[in-house]
Scaffold this active site. Structure first.
Site, PDB file in Angstrom:
ATOM      1  CE  LYS A 233      88.264  96.674  26.908  1.00  0.00           C
ATOM      2  NZ  LYS A 233      88.108  95.903  28.124  1.00  0.00           N
ATOM      3  NE  ARG A 268      88.185  89.590  26.138  1.00  0.00           N
ATOM      4  CZ  ARG A 268      87.646  90.471  25.297  1.00  0.00           C
ATOM      5  NH1 ARG A 268      88.178  91.668  25.157  1.00  0.00           N
ATOM      6  NH2 ARG A 268      86.574  90.150  24.591  1.00  0.00           N
TER       7      ARG A 268
END
Ligand code: HH2
Length: 291
Positions: A233, A268
């Protein structure tokens, strides 16, 4: 509270077994969820797996690398993304979902649409990963009707606008309050089991994301399995200068270690081999190899 000193009242991780529509997944160790984006525009791997053949080959390689669950997403939720229709989402999703369910994989479907969730559950999906946190009563109904497990993710705003000016007085406290309210709504509707994900990057500044990771252990008080999705991210790019999402592996690994120390049950990730190894080494340090 330090990440190294779990609160005495709460075990490091929520243990137990997830019942996934006739299948089970023990949470006796950290589990890995592999990201499979069947989209042209996902932030880190858009367009790589748009054809069912490529999606299946990527899915099989993630399973071979140790993925416990695959998270199929056919609509990007990256900041600024516009939505697609349910028909379009299903046409990308279903061929891949049906093939993978047929091969015995545990399948999560990343969708905001109750209609898509219903179709996916009818075709054998085990888990619904809803970035709107079961906001839609129809979504809660769909999950309850099929006896499925849902991931409640915290997002401030909508993907289209969420990164404009996210604001919190106390980011962790506000997310915990949100979880409590959504768990109550979900349980009222008959949803049996939920997993909580504080939603790294979903309406959060870099500082908010860092604080969530630093204080991840505080979510343990809610007594539900916790999920962390920090993989590749943009806050990692902001800290390290790595512009390309693929160049954020070290940041992903460090974040996942903080998540594990804070009690995450499921990570994840896009990079399975590295994710699995991170989890195994962190657990071995925490508990010793014998256990
Ligand atoms: N992050 C993304 C999408 N879905 N679901 C959960 N539970 N947690 C997350 O952190 C999370 C999520 C965004 O990442 P990605 O799927 O790689 O990108 P995109 O939304 O652009 O497809």
């Amino acid at each position: 509270m330090s990440v190294l000193e779990p609160h005495a009242a709460h075990p490091r991780r929520q243990e137990g077994v997830l019942s996934l529509r006739g299948r089970t997944l023990s949470l006796d160790r950290v589990r890995l969820m592999g990201v499979l984006n069947i989209t042209p525009d996902s932030f880190s791997d858009g367009g790589e797996c748009l054809s069912p053949q490529r999606a299946l080959s990527r899915a099989r390689s993630m399973l071979a690398d140790g993925a416990d669950i695959l998270d199929l997403g056919a609509e990007s939720t990256r900041p600024g993304s516009g939505g697609i229709s349910g028909e379009e989402e299903l046409s990308r999703l279903l061929p891949v979902l049906e093939a993978l369910c047929g091969e015995g994989a545990l399948i999560s479907v990343d969708t905001r649409k109750a209609g898509v969730a219903r179709e996916a559950l009818a075709r054998g999906a085990h888990l619904i990963n809803d970035v709107t946190g079961l906001r839609d009563p129809k979504m809660r109904r769909a999950v309850a009707d099929f006896g499925a497990v849902a991931v409640i993710l915290h997002m401030q705003g909508e993907p289209e606008t969420m990164q404009r000016e996210p604001r919190y007085k106390d980011v962790v406290g506000e997310i915990k309050g949100f979880f409590e309210r959504r768990i109550e709504l979900a349980e009222k509707e008959g949803v049996r089991e939920v997993i909580l994900d504080p939603g790294i990057g979903f309406g959060k500044t870099v500082e908010h994301n860092l604080e969530i990771l630093r204080r991840f252990g505080e979510f343990r008080a809610l007594g539900r399995p916790l999920m962390l999705g920090a993989s590749r991210k943009s806050f990692l790019g902001a800290v390290t200068g790595a512009k390309s999402p693929r160049d954020r592996l070290e940041g992903t690994i460090v974040s996942n270690v903080f998540g594990i120390l804070g009690g995450a049950s499921i990570l994840r990730v896009h990079d399975l081999r590295e994710g699995v190894r991170t989890a195994r080494v962190a657990e071995a340090i925490l508990r010793g190899r014998e256990s």
